[in-house]
Design a protein around this motif. Structure first.
Motif, PDB file in Angstrom:
ATOM      1  N   LEU A  94       0.950  -1.136   0.148  1.00  0.00           N
ATOM      2  CA  LEU A  94      -0.031   0.161   0.010  1.00  0.00           C
ATOM      3  C   LEU A  94       0.874   1.119  -0.065  1.00  0.00           C
ATOM      4  CD1 LEU A  94      -2.688   1.516   0.306  1.00  0.00           C
ATOM      5  CD2 LEU A  94      -2.531   1.324   3.030  1.00  0.00           C
ATOM      6  N   ALA A  95       1.966   1.224   0.815  1.00  0.00           N
ATOM      7  CA  ALA A  95       2.707   2.369   0.957  1.00  0.00           C
ATOM      8  C   ALA A  95       3.379   2.687  -0.461  1.00  0.00           C
ATOM      9  CB  ALA A  95       3.923   2.201   2.075  1.00  0.00           C
ATOM     10  N   GLU A  96       3.697   1.462  -0.952  1.00  0.00           N
ATOM     11  CA  GLU A  96       4.592   1.792  -2.457  1.00  0.00           C
ATOM     12  C   GLU A  96       3.509   2.344  -3.495  1.00  0.00           C
ATOM     13  OE1 GLU A  96       6.985  -1.058  -5.525  1.00  0.00           O
ATOM     14  OE2 GLU A  96       6.639  -1.752  -3.549  1.00  0.00           O
ATOM     15  N   LEU A  97       2.197   1.673  -3.451  1.00  0.00           N
ATOM     16  CA  LEU A  97       1.280   2.088  -4.447  1.00  0.00           C
ATOM     17  C   LEU A  97       0.823   3.569  -4.374  1.00  0.00           C
ATOM     18  CD1 LEU A  97      -0.838   0.937  -6.725  1.00  0.00           C
ATOM     19  CD2 LEU A  97      -2.395   0.694  -4.651  1.00  0.00           C
ATOM     20  N   ILE A  98       0.856   3.865  -3.289  1.00  0.00           N
ATOM     21  CA  ILE A  98       0.190   5.274  -3.074  1.00  0.00           C
ATOM     22  C   ILE A  98       1.331   6.357  -3.330  1.00  0.00           C
ATOM     23  CG2 ILE A  98      -1.776   4.720  -1.779  1.00  0.00           C
ATOM     24  CD1 ILE A  98      -0.298   5.973   0.705  1.00  0.00           C
ATOM     25  N   THR A  99       2.697   5.958  -3.496  1.00  0.00           N
ATOM     26  CA  THR A  99       3.630   7.012  -3.918  1.00  0.00           C
ATOM     27  C   THR A  99       3.511   7.273  -5.332  1.00  0.00           C
ATOM     28  OG1 THR A  99       5.236   5.391  -4.468  1.00  0.00           O
ATOM     29  CG2 THR A  99       5.376   6.152  -2.262  1.00  0.00           C
ATOM     30  N   ILE A 100       2.710   6.584  -6.161  1.00  0.00           N
ATOM     31  CA  ILE A 100       2.640   6.770  -7.644  1.00  0.00           C
ATOM     32  C   ILE A 100       1.135   7.242  -7.902  1.00  0.00           C
ATOM     33  CG2 ILE A 100       2.202   5.243  -9.876  1.00  0.00           C
ATOM     34  CD1 ILE A 100       3.498   3.009  -8.193  1.00  0.00           C
ATOM     35  N   PRO A 101       1.023   8.323  -8.437  1.00  0.00           N
ATOM     36  CA  PRO A 101       0.163   9.275  -8.528  1.00  0.00           C
ATOM     37  C   PRO A 101      -1.192   8.453  -8.995  1.00  0.00           C
ATOM     38  CG  PRO A 101       1.817  10.590  -9.304  1.00  0.00           C
ATOM     39  CD  PRO A 101       2.352   9.185  -8.983  1.00  0.00           C
ATOM     40  N   THR A 150      -5.356   3.555  10.964  1.00  0.00           N
ATOM     41  CA  THR A 150      -4.354   3.925  11.948  1.00  0.00           C
ATOM     42  C   THR A 150      -3.065   3.012  11.530  1.00  0.00           C
ATOM     43  OG1 THR A 150      -5.530   2.687  13.495  1.00  0.00           O
ATOM     44  CG2 THR A 150      -5.720   5.040  13.539  1.00  0.00           C
ATOM     45  N   GLN A 151      -3.384   1.828  11.204  1.00  0.00           N
ATOM     46  CA  GLN A 151      -2.266   0.841  11.157  1.00  0.00           C
ATOM     47  C   GLN A 151      -1.317   1.333   9.902  1.00  0.00           C
ATOM     48  OE1 GLN A 151      -3.703  -3.109  10.725  1.00  0.00           O
ATOM     49  NE2 GLN A 151      -4.662  -3.120  12.928  1.00  0.00           N
ATOM     50  N   ALA A 152      -1.677   1.854   8.833  1.00  0.00           N
ATOM     51  CA  ALA A 152      -0.726   2.261   7.792  1.00  0.00           C
ATOM     52  C   ALA A 152       0.252   3.155   8.428  1.00  0.00           C
ATOM     53  CB  ALA A 152      -1.882   2.732   6.762  1.00  0.00           C
ATOM     54  N   GLN A 153      -0.112   3.789   9.300  1.00  0.00           N
ATOM     55  CA  GLN A 153       0.616   5.178   9.609  1.00  0.00           C
ATOM     56  C   GLN A 153       2.190   4.494   9.828  1.00  0.00           C
ATOM     57  OE1 GLN A 153      -0.278   6.830  13.392  1.00  0.00           O
ATOM     58  NE2 GLN A 153       0.775   8.828  12.905  1.00  0.00           N
ATOM     59  N   LYS A 154       2.321   3.129  10.460  1.00  0.00           N
ATOM     60  CA  LYS A 154       3.855   2.523  10.532  1.00  0.00           C
ATOM     61  C   LYS A 154       4.319   2.432   9.296  1.00  0.00           C
ATOM     62  CE  LYS A 154       1.610   0.137  14.749  1.00  0.00           C
ATOM     63  NZ  LYS A 154       1.197  -1.009  14.843  1.00  0.00           N
ATOM     64  N   PHE A 155       3.746   2.202   8.256  1.00  0.00           N
ATOM     65  CA  PHE A 155       4.369   1.682   6.888  1.00  0.00           C
ATOM     66  C   PHE A 155       4.315   2.841   5.956  1.00  0.00           C
ATOM     67  CE2 PHE A 155       2.552  -1.852   9.280  1.00  0.00           C
ATOM     68  CZ  PHE A 155       3.691  -2.640   9.006  1.00  0.00           C
ATOM     69  N   VAL A 156       3.577   3.691   5.843  1.00  0.00           N
ATOM     70  CA  VAL A 156       3.224   4.647   4.827  1.00  0.00           C
ATOM     71  C   VAL A 156       3.847   6.051   5.138  1.00  0.00           C
ATOM     72  CG1 VAL A 156       1.535   5.687   3.492  1.00  0.00           C
ATOM     73  CG2 VAL A 156       1.205   3.368   4.271  1.00  0.00           C
ATOM     74  N   ASP A 157       4.409   6.677   4.354  1.00  0.00           N
ATOM     75  CA  ASP A 157       4.829   8.129   4.422  1.00  0.00           C
ATOM     76  C   ASP A 157       3.546   8.961   4.868  1.00  0.00           C
ATOM     77  OD1 ASP A 157       6.856  10.254   3.901  1.00  0.00           O
ATOM     78  OD2 ASP A 157       4.911  10.770   2.774  1.00  0.00           O
ATOM     79  N   PRO A 158       3.719   9.698   5.949  1.00  0.00           N
ATOM     80  CA  PRO A 158       2.521  10.720   6.454  1.00  0.00           C
ATOM     81  C   PRO A 158       1.935  11.378   5.531  1.00  0.00           C
ATOM     82  CG  PRO A 158       4.435  10.724   7.921  1.00  0.00           C
ATOM     83  CD  PRO A 158       4.905   9.887   6.625  1.00  0.00           C
ATOM     84  N   ASN A 159       2.699  11.920   4.722  1.00  0.00           N
ATOM     85  CA  ASN A 159       1.963  12.906   3.400  1.00  0.00           C
ATOM     86  C   ASN A 159       1.387  12.204   2.339  1.00  0.00           C
ATOM     87  OD1 ASN A 159       3.220  15.354   4.614  1.00  0.00           O
ATOM     88  ND2 ASN A 159       5.166  14.857   3.779  1.00  0.00           N
ATOM     89  N   ASP A 160       2.158  11.116   1.921  1.00  0.00           N
ATOM     90  CA  ASP A 160       1.234  10.123   1.159  1.00  0.00           C
ATOM     91  C   ASP A 160      -0.011   9.631   1.542  1.00  0.00           C
ATOM     92  OD1 ASP A 160       3.172  10.362  -0.838  1.00  0.00           O
ATOM     93  OD2 ASP A 160       4.390   8.542  -0.334  1.00  0.00           O
ATOM     94  N   TRP A 161       0.017   9.321   3.045  1.00  0.00           N
ATOM     95  CA  TRP A 161      -1.233   8.785   3.439  1.00  0.00           C
ATOM     96  C   TRP A 161      -2.208   9.698   3.727  1.00  0.00           C
ATOM     97  CZ3 TRP A 161      -3.922   4.868   2.985  1.00  0.00           C
ATOM     98  CH2 TRP A 161      -4.826   4.134   3.948  1.00  0.00           C
ATOM     99  N   ALA A 162      -1.768  10.950   4.156  1.00  0.00           N
ATOM    100  CA  ALA A 162      -2.840  11.798   4.237  1.00  0.00           C
ATOM    101  C   ALA A 162      -3.487  12.521   2.929  1.00  0.00           C
ATOM    102  CB  ALA A 162      -2.220  13.221   5.025  1.00  0.00           C
ATOM    103  N   ALA A 163      -2.686  12.785   1.859  1.00  0.00           N
ATOM    104  CA  ALA A 163      -2.973  13.059   0.651  1.00  0.00           C
ATOM    105  C   ALA A 163      -4.051  11.693   0.148  1.00  0.00           C
ATOM    106  CB  ALA A 163      -1.854  13.200  -0.336  1.00  0.00           C
ATOM    107  N   THR A 164      -3.599  10.583   0.143  1.00  0.00           N
ATOM    108  CA  THR A 164      -4.626   9.734  -0.066  1.00  0.00           C
ATOM    109  C   THR A 164      -5.864   9.483   0.712  1.00  0.00           C
ATOM    110  OG1 THR A 164      -2.854   8.030  -0.719  1.00  0.00           O
ATOM    111  CG2 THR A 164      -4.936   7.039  -0.516  1.00  0.00           C
ATOM    112  N   LEU A 165      -6.090   9.787   1.865  1.00  0.00           N
ATOM    113  CA  LEU A 165      -7.240   9.975   2.677  1.00  0.00           C
ATOM    114  C   LEU A 165      -8.106  11.010   2.259  1.00  0.00           C
ATOM    115  CD1 LEU A 165      -6.053   8.684   6.217  1.00  0.00           C
ATOM    116  CD2 LEU A 165      -7.341   7.569   4.444  1.00  0.00           C
ATOM    117  N   ALA A 166      -7.240  12.281   1.883  1.00  0.00           N
ATOM    118  CA  ALA A 166      -7.963  13.488   1.485  1.00  0.00           C
ATOM    119  C   ALA A 166      -8.619  13.275   0.279  1.00  0.00           C
ATOM    120  CB  ALA A 166      -7.016  14.643   1.448  1.00  0.00           C
TER     121      ALA A 166
END
Length: 182
Positions: A96-103, A125-141
């Motif tokens: 997931l972390a890798e996938l969301i780095t790609i637009p 919340t679990q993704a926070q340990k694996f995913v870049d915070p900016n990528d995860w926030a942008a994905t959730l937004a």
């Protein structure tokens, strides 16, 4: 007869059963791989991932292969299958972390998050340990803008943790998501 040959024969017998369970295809794939038959292993895992979304090994292999090939819709579908069942959660979150780095991957995953399912609650919340915070926030937004109904408590917890960890930009984006969802 070698153990690997016996394993392949027994797995082929299982595959011959009807209906053909995904688990039997995965056993055939693993036995074939051990016997040095990578082509049968690949085909077995592909078939297993299509037959049963609850079979974790084939889902993981399919997700990784799809991610490597740029087949982001398939990768996101397989990652969600793993997250839905709770199987192989850490590798799934890593993909997931890798996938969301790609637009394009982020766009597709945001659409999946906006769709129905219960897997999102624990993943937020679990993704926070694996995913870049900016990528995860942008994905959730992005998911929020696509109409996602995200659960308040996990979002608020994520926003608070992100803020506490000094990720101001991510926390600001998450504040937007919390305001839209809660």
């Amino acid at each position: 007869m070698a153990d690997t040959e016996v394993a392949v024969e027994e797995a082929q017998t299982q595959v011959g059963l009807r209906p053909m369970p995904a688990e039997s295809l995965t056993v055939l794939a693993l036995a074939s791989l051990q016997a040095g038959d990578a082509e049968t292993a690949r085909k077995g895992l592909e078939a297993a991932s299509q037959r049963g979304w609850r079979e974790p090994i084939s889902q993981l292999a399919s997700a990784q292969s799809a991610l490597e090939q740029g087949a982001y819709p398939v990768a996101s579908q397989r990652i969600v299958a793993l997250l839905s069942t709770g199987n192989l959660r850490e590798p799934a979150l890593g993909m997931l972390a890798e996938l969301i780095t790609i637009p394009r991957g982020r766009e597709i995953m945001a659409a999946r998050i906006a769709g129905p399912g219960r897997w999102q609650v624990s993943t937020i919340t679990q993704a926070q340990k694996f995913v870049d915070p900016n990528d995860w926030a942008a994905t959730l937004a992005l998911a929020s803008r696509k109409g996602a109904t995200l659960p308040c408590a996990p979002l608020q917890l994520l926003q608070t943790r992100t803020e506490r960890e000094g990720e101001a930009e991510s926390a600001e984006v998450l504040t937007f998501v919390v305001e839209r969802s809660c």
